[in-house]
Scaffold this motif. Structure first.
Motif, short mmCIF file in Angstrom:
data_model
loop_
_atom_site.label_atom_id
_atom_site.label_comp_id
_atom_site.label_asym_id
_atom_site.label_seq_id
_atom_site.Cartn_x
_atom_site.Cartn_y
_atom_site.Cartn_z
N GLU A 55 0.82 -1.21 0.00
CA GLU A 55 0.00 0.00 0.00
C GLU A 55 0.86 1.27 0.00
O GLU A 55 0.52 2.27 0.64
CB GLU A 55 -0.95 0.00 1.21
N GLY A 56 1.97 1.20 -0.74
CA GLY A 56 2.89 2.34 -0.77
C GLY A 56 2.20 3.64 -1.13
O GLY A 56 2.53 4.71 -0.60
N MET A 57 1.19 3.53 -2.02
CA MET A 57 0.52 4.75 -2.49
C MET A 57 -0.47 5.28 -1.46
O MET A 57 -1.04 6.35 -1.63
CB MET A 57 -0.17 4.49 -3.83
N SER A 58 -0.69 4.54 -0.38
CA SER A 58 -1.59 5.00 0.69
C SER A 58 -0.83 5.42 1.94
O SER A 58 -1.42 5.69 2.98
CB SER A 58 -2.58 3.88 1.06
N LEU A 59 0.50 5.46 1.82
CA LEU A 59 1.34 5.88 2.95
C LEU A 59 1.87 7.27 2.68
O LEU A 59 2.06 7.66 1.52
CB LEU A 59 2.53 4.93 3.11
N THR A 60 2.14 8.01 3.73
CA THR A 60 2.82 9.28 3.56
C THR A 60 4.30 8.98 3.25
O THR A 60 4.78 7.86 3.50
CB THR A 60 2.75 10.15 4.83
N THR A 61 5.00 9.99 2.75
CA THR A 61 6.41 9.77 2.44
C THR A 61 7.19 9.43 3.72
O THR A 61 8.05 8.55 3.72
CB THR A 61 6.99 11.02 1.75
N ALA A 62 6.83 10.10 4.81
CA ALA A 62 7.51 9.80 6.09
C ALA A 62 7.25 8.36 6.51
O ALA A 62 8.16 7.65 6.96
CB ALA A 62 7.03 10.77 7.17
N ILE A 83 13.22 -1.40 -2.39
CA ILE A 83 12.26 -0.38 -1.97
C ILE A 83 11.59 0.23 -3.20
O ILE A 83 12.26 0.78 -4.07
CB ILE A 83 12.97 0.75 -1.16
N GLN A 84 10.28 0.13 -3.23
CA GLN A 84 9.49 0.73 -4.32
C GLN A 84 9.29 2.20 -3.96
O GLN A 84 8.69 2.52 -2.93
CB GLN A 84 8.15 -0.03 -4.42
N VAL A 85 9.78 3.09 -4.80
CA VAL A 85 9.77 4.52 -4.47
C VAL A 85 8.79 5.32 -5.33
O VAL A 85 8.68 6.54 -5.17
CB VAL A 85 11.20 5.14 -4.61
N GLY A 86 8.06 4.65 -6.22
CA GLY A 86 7.21 5.39 -7.16
C GLY A 86 5.79 5.58 -6.65
O GLY A 86 5.45 5.24 -5.52
N GLY A 87 4.98 6.16 -7.55
CA GLY A 87 3.57 6.39 -7.24
C GLY A 87 3.32 7.74 -6.60
O GLY A 87 2.24 8.00 -6.07
N VAL A 293 -1.09 -8.66 10.12
CA VAL A 293 -0.63 -7.42 9.49
C VAL A 293 -1.73 -6.36 9.50
O VAL A 293 -1.60 -5.30 8.88
CB VAL A 293 -0.11 -7.67 8.05
N GLY A 294 -2.82 -6.64 10.21
CA GLY A 294 -3.85 -5.63 10.43
C GLY A 294 -4.72 -5.38 9.21
O GLY A 294 -4.63 -6.08 8.20
N PRO A 295 -5.54 -4.35 9.30
CA PRO A 295 -6.42 -4.02 8.19
C PRO A 295 -5.66 -3.29 7.09
O PRO A 295 -4.53 -2.87 7.30
CB PRO A 295 -7.44 -3.08 8.83
N ALA A 296 -6.30 -3.14 5.93
CA ALA A 296 -5.72 -2.29 4.87
C ALA A 296 -6.26 -0.87 5.04
O ALA A 296 -7.26 -0.65 5.73
CB ALA A 296 -6.07 -2.85 3.50
N ARG A 297 -5.59 0.06 4.40
CA ARG A 297 -6.04 1.46 4.48
C ARG A 297 -7.01 1.79 3.37
O ARG A 297 -6.92 1.23 2.28
CB ARG A 297 -4.83 2.38 4.32
N LYS A 298 -7.88 2.75 3.63
CA LYS A 298 -8.76 3.21 2.56
C LYS A 298 -7.93 3.82 1.44
O LYS A 298 -6.88 4.35 1.73
CB LYS A 298 -9.76 4.21 3.13
N PRO A 299 -8.31 3.70 0.18
CA PRO A 299 -9.64 3.33 -0.30
C PRO A 299 -9.97 1.83 -0.26
O PRO A 299 -11.07 1.46 -0.66
CB PRO A 299 -9.66 3.83 -1.74
#
Ligand SMILES: CC(=O)N[C@@H]([C@@H](O)[C@H](O)[C@H](O)CO)[C@@H](O)CC(=O)C(=O)O
Length: 322
Positions: A55-62, A83-87, A293-299
């Protein structure tokens, strides 16, 4: 950088890791050492961090940096850390690329820009060059996943063109079903010097047969032993019975059975979770391994109790795990 260093010399199974969250949606980094141990015990020798499952695209850069650091600290168990750095916007991707170097990552991978999508190979090469040149010390892998990005450019031609512009280009993660055609072309591109890693579990066996160097697949998080056997049997050439103690027909039956087991599990997740596929995959991870690993983030939507029950019932009916 020497030619050897800029290549990504890797053969094996790499897990596209789930980013662990607490029930309140915050990062649960404390679980990563145990997660890394589990992967190690299953024969996984690398991790692909902050990609689709992550969920890299649902995380902040930090947050992406914190997750990357946690996996880098567990590299003794995790093996290669990609490390996937795109998106993101280009500046943030470059910052993450530099950060990956600073934490000793093995390589970076990068998606194309997701809004200003490249329409030509030259545009894609130019974008990748901007990111790759922020981390010239480590190999760069392109993350090809057209069903998510909508970028459908031919990857064999991309590799040829990019190899002239990007000194640290090392290959790609090929998440497409076209492994025997376009994927095979990638293996042959640039004099056969690129590392090509399969991204769809459904074509794991085929990709191994045509000679892909490894697999980055969600199932490696929770059924690495079956996937490992599948990859091993699929890599044996048909005309070389002497190297394998399993007779050819038995081997083909076993390949068929193992590939079907992986596909059936994903069919169950897709049937009940639809677009919230990562939510379903995280639930399967917890159910099969005990690593929560818990729930996923929205969307991605949280799973209802009813969906969780359906997933559990079908999983058991189909004997996962054995
Ligand atoms: C889009 C997607 O989720 N792809 C999975 C596959 O393992 C996929 O779940 C599986 O093949 C089922 O379709 C991995 O390729 C994910 C991945 O490598 C990543 O997290 O970046």
């Amino acid at each position: 950088m020497t030619t050897k260093e800029k290549k990504f010399e890797y053969k094996g199974m790499m897990a596209p890791t789930f980013t662990p969250f607490n029930p309140d949606g915050s990062l649960n980094l404390a679980i990563i050492p145990r997660y890394a141990q589990l992967l190690h015990d299953g024969g996984v020798t690398g991790v692909f961090v902050n990609g689709t499952n992550g969920e890299g695209m649902s995380l902040t850069t930090a947050e992406r940096k914190l997750v990357a650091e946690a996996w880098a600290k567990s590299r003794g168990m995790a093996g290669k850390v990609v490390i996937q750095v795109g998106g993101l916007n280009l500046r943030d991707s470059q910052e993450l690329a530099r950060h990956a170097v600073s934490i000793g990552a093995s390589a970076i991978a990068c998606l194309p820009h997701l809004y200003d999508k490249p329409g030509t190979i030259a545009e894609l090469v130019a974008y990748c060059k901007e990111v790759a040149s922020a981390a010239p010390e480590i190999p760069f892998l392109y993350y090809h996943i057209p069903f998510k990005t909508g970028v459908e450019l031919p990857m064999d031609k991309f590799l040829e063109a990019a190899s002239l512009e990007i000194p640290n280009l090392a290959g790609l993660k090929f998440t497409s079903m076209e492994v025997e055609t376009e994927g095979y072309g990638c293996l042959k591109a640039v004099g056969g010097s690129m590392t090509v890693l399969n991204g769809f579990d459904e074509v794991m066996s085929k990709s191994r047969r045509v000679g892909f160097h490894g697999a980055i697949g969600g199932c490696l998080n929770f059924m690495p032993l079956e996937a490992g056997r599948l990859l091993c049997l699929s890599g044996i050439a048909d005309d070389d019975g002497s190297t394998c103690c399993v007779p050819r027909l038995e081997r083909l039956d076993e390949i068929y059975r193992l590939q079907n087991r992986i596909n059936t599990l994903w069919d169950i997740v897709r049937k009940h979770c639809g677009c919230s596929f990562v939510s379903g995959a995280k639930f399967v991870m917890k159910s099969l391994t005990g690593v929560d690993v818990g729930p996923a983030r929205k969307p991605q939507q949280p799973l209802s109790e009813e969906t969780e029950k359906l997933l559990s019932d079908e999983r058991r009916e189909n004997n996962y795990p054995y």
